[in-house]
Design an enzyme around this catalytic site. Sequence first.
Site, short mmCIF file in Angstrom:
data_model
loop_
_atom_site.label_atom_id
_atom_site.label_comp_id
_atom_site.label_asym_id
_atom_site.label_seq_id
_atom_site.Cartn_x
_atom_site.Cartn_y
_atom_site.Cartn_z
N GLY A 64 0.71 -1.28 -0.09
CA GLY A 64 -0.16 -0.02 0.03
C GLY A 64 0.87 1.13 0.02
N GLU A 65 1.83 1.31 0.74
CA GLU A 65 2.78 2.63 0.82
C GLU A 65 3.60 2.69 -0.39
OE1 GLU A 65 2.57 0.07 3.31
OE2 GLU A 65 1.42 1.07 4.58
#
Length: 390
Positions: A64-65
């Site tokens: 996600g990051e």
Amino acid sequence: MKNNLLYNALSFVIWALCAPFLFLFSFKPKFRCDDKNSLMARFFGYKNPPLKPCKYHFHACSLGEVASLEKIVEYFELNTPKSAKQVTCQITTITPTGYKKARSFCQNVSFLPFEWMLGFKLKKCEILVVFEAELWLNLFKYAKIHGAKTILLNARISTNSYKNYLKFRFYYKELFNFVDLVLAQSSDDEKRLKSLGARNTKVIGNVKSAVLAKPSKNYEKTKKLNICIASSHENEEAQILKALNLAQNERLFIVPRHPQRFKKVCDLASLYAKNQNLSFEKFSDNLGFKSDVIVIDALGELINIYAISDIVVLCGSFEKGIGGHNPLECAQFECGIISGKYYFNQQTLYKEVDGIIISTYGDIDNFIHQNLRSKILHKCDFNELIQELQ
């Protein structure tokens, strides 16, 4: 200098004590990515692509990051003059899914070596950008030794984890001596970070709202009510399916969070469909979403399913200890969002979305059949973000 030697000695001792266990854990499938192994790469340097001198060194933990960095990296690759002495952008990450995602848009990707190794392996960069809560002392310290500007981007500390951070305030106070700029998600995050020693802080909102992923495929949205069980974890699918009564005009997508659980979730969903006299398929069957219950057993498809969903049951929030997932990704499509109450890692993002319904397992079916809609309230400005990173 003395503290530096003690810290490196301590990190080496910790590594040495854990090394046999890390080696054994490395045989687990979840640590593998193509021909790489995240544990072997990070802690033993095995098959880890070497770090290179670069203009921008971005570090982010997982999928996600790393995905949030894609538009930023693409911007700098296109708008930065090329140099024969250094690459423009380099990404380090922690997890196999993060590594695989980074490789999809950046040529220079490595797993971040463990702390005591960074003094030997970290190369000179002009600007180090570390995403969210990846607070590795040696990463910032050696970047500063090499003359870099250091930035903590999208910085956050959740209410639940703040007490644990305070226990190690001495560590974070030392770390923030090597951080030039802290770009916080919210004013609450900024206050907590300052109490730990952060200086030169600024609130710019959540970066994930400025760089939201867009669909890579355009699936047909039928007249059926499309329900998506999104980023689900252990026990969440079973409990939601137990409470869910799927009607004839409804279609259910299930998108597990972790690929190692795909088979288990497929078996569970197939049994549910059979007991309910519903049709079932897996995404990998390539049947074209013709069934009532569909498991997405592939990475990178969630955003495409969000785009055709009317209701999203946002998981990672119904079981204790996970902390929730990013609601902005689905809220950009203004679908209804149903969440559990355990979203402590995403509190700032939840405040950015109007219309999220907090539910128990037992109430999900009732909420699904209401006319729910969501909307993002405040977005981080991409142009302002780029200015801060230059």
